[in-house]
Write a protein that holds these residues in place. Structure first.
Motif, PDB file in Angstrom:
ATOM      1  N   SER A  39       4.618   2.626   2.462  1.00 58.98           N
ATOM      2  CA  SER A  39       5.618   2.001   1.334  1.00 58.98           C
ATOM      3  C   SER A  39       5.448   2.825   0.077  1.00 58.98           C
ATOM      4  O   SER A  39       4.307   3.093  -0.355  1.00 58.98           O
ATOM      5  CB  SER A  39       5.957   0.752   1.175  1.00 58.98           C
ATOM      6  OG  SER A  39       4.775   0.372   0.470  1.00 58.98           O
ATOM      7  N   LYS A  81       3.829  -2.516   5.129  1.00 56.95           N
ATOM      8  CA  LYS A  81       4.399  -1.375   6.327  1.00 56.95           C
ATOM      9  C   LYS A  81       3.158  -1.207   7.179  1.00 56.95           C
ATOM     10  O   LYS A  81       2.028  -1.953   6.619  1.00 56.95           O
ATOM     11  CB  LYS A  81       4.932  -0.206   5.805  1.00 56.95           C
ATOM     12  CG  LYS A  81       6.130   0.038   5.356  1.00 56.95           C
ATOM     13  CD  LYS A  81       6.596   1.472   5.178  1.00 56.95           C
ATOM     14  CE  LYS A  81       8.052   1.400   4.856  1.00 56.95           C
ATOM     15  NZ  LYS A  81       8.637   2.761   4.694  1.00 56.95           N
ATOM     16  N   THR A 111       0.184   0.642   1.324  1.00 54.46           N
ATOM     17  CA  THR A 111       1.265   1.013   0.367  1.00 54.46           C
ATOM     18  C   THR A 111       0.484   2.146  -0.305  1.00 54.46           C
ATOM     19  O   THR A 111      -0.686   2.190  -0.607  1.00 54.46           O
ATOM     20  CB  THR A 111       1.889   0.004  -0.461  1.00 54.46           C
ATOM     21  OG1 THR A 111       2.889   0.383  -1.459  1.00 54.46           O
ATOM     22  CG2 THR A 111       0.907  -0.679  -1.313  1.00 54.46           C
TER      23      THR A 111
END
Ligand code: CUA
Length: 314
Positions: free
Chosen positions: A238, A244, A248
């Motif tokens: 992300s 995710k 990130t």
């Protein structure tokens, strides 16, 4: 560019284009003069004693001398003080060379057989000509596309290897306008000696103008953003901090991250390694063998673009 035209300073050394160059020369001059004085004392003393204490007759006896604590202490202590002074002096200059001010202008440099390519954040690229504003700290991020090269600027008294597969850095603040010669200082094949470039130091307005000259390229980070989508990175990482599959990438640059085993400081080299060898250093809380490798699928400048994009995620 003729080397002799570039060296418009004194004829003994290349002109001093930076403050560091002046300091290196001062230290070097000190070493030279100290060596000459030591040499004169040593050789002069030797010649003096050889004549003064030459045996005059066959009956001369050598005087009985054991030792002198004072002398022994002095000839050990005085050189120690001088050598430690030289060490601290050199260490300070080295520190200055290796400290990059926060307002440094970052420029990527690629060494390849047999030329130098420079990539600016604006997306502008240049070959064998590095244009920089005067009095601006510059941080070069170097790598090589094929074999080891070495970026050498005699007038700035700086030199740094450009190594394939990793990033090295080199900083300078040019304080004189003009053109300065760059050599490759690592034997890199047939045309090594022709692997030349010029650093053009110009006023800031000229630099800004030059940056915009026939340049329709995307800024590096924008290109990286595009690649981030095209190569599928966006599927697992992300850029807004949300969760995710992969970590990130928001605000990761410069951070120290915990690994499954130990920790790592996130810099250009770590990002590069994580793209090309995702399993080398897995962040704590994430599983190995999830991310595919991008080895062989990205050009050097594409890697740079991705890294520059990640650096902007704040
Ligand atoms: Cu590149 Cu020598």
């Amino acid at each position: 560019m003729n080397w002799m035209n570039v060296a418009h300073g004194n004829s003994f050394m290349p002109p001093q284009g930076t403050d560091v160059a002046r300091q290196v020369d001062n230290l070097y001059s000190f070493l030279l003069i100290a060596s000459l004085i030591a040499c004169a004392i040593l050789i002069g003393g030797m010649i003096y004693f050889v004549t003064k204490y030459k045996r005059q007759t066959n009956n001369d006896k050598t005087a009985y001398i054991t030792h002198s604590h004072t002398l022994e202490f002095l000839w050990s202590f005085i050189p120690l003080v001088i050598f430690m002074g030289v060490f601290v002096w050199g260490w300070k200059i080295y520190n200055q060379m290796r400290t990059y001010p926060a307002n440094s202008l970052e420029i990527h440099a690629y060494g390849k057989q047999w030329s130098w390519e420079f990539a600016y954040k604006s997306g502008k690229k240049s070959a064998n000509e590095l244009v920089v504003p005067v009095d601006q700290p510059v941080k070069l991020i170097l790598t090589a596309n094929d074999v080891i090269h070495s970026f050498y600027v005699p007038s700035f008294r700086i030199k740094q290897d450009a190594v394939p597969g990793r990033y090295t850095t080199l900083g300078f603040t040019a304080e004189k306008l003009g053109e300065f010669q760059v050599f490759c200082a690592e034997f890199c094949g047939g045309d090594h000696s022709k692997m030349l470039a010029t650093i053009k130091v110009v006023p800031r307005e000229d630099y800004e103008k030059w940056l915009k000259e026939n340049d329709d390229a995307l800024p590096i980070d924008q290109r990286g953003k595009k690649l981030f989508g095209l190569k599928g990175c966006v599927g697992c990482h992300s850029t807004d901090g949300s969760a995710k599959v992969g970590p990130t990438l928001v605000k990761v640059f410069g951070k120290t991250e915990a690994l499954v085993d130990g920790s790592v400081q996130v810099d250009e080299d770590y990002l590069r390694e994580s793209i090309l060898k995702p399993n080398a250093k897995i962040l704590k809380g994430f599983a190995p063998n999830v991310m595919p490798t991008f080895q062989g699928q990205l050009q050097e400048d594409e890697l740079t673009a991705l890294i520059e994009y990640i650096k902007t995620l704040k």
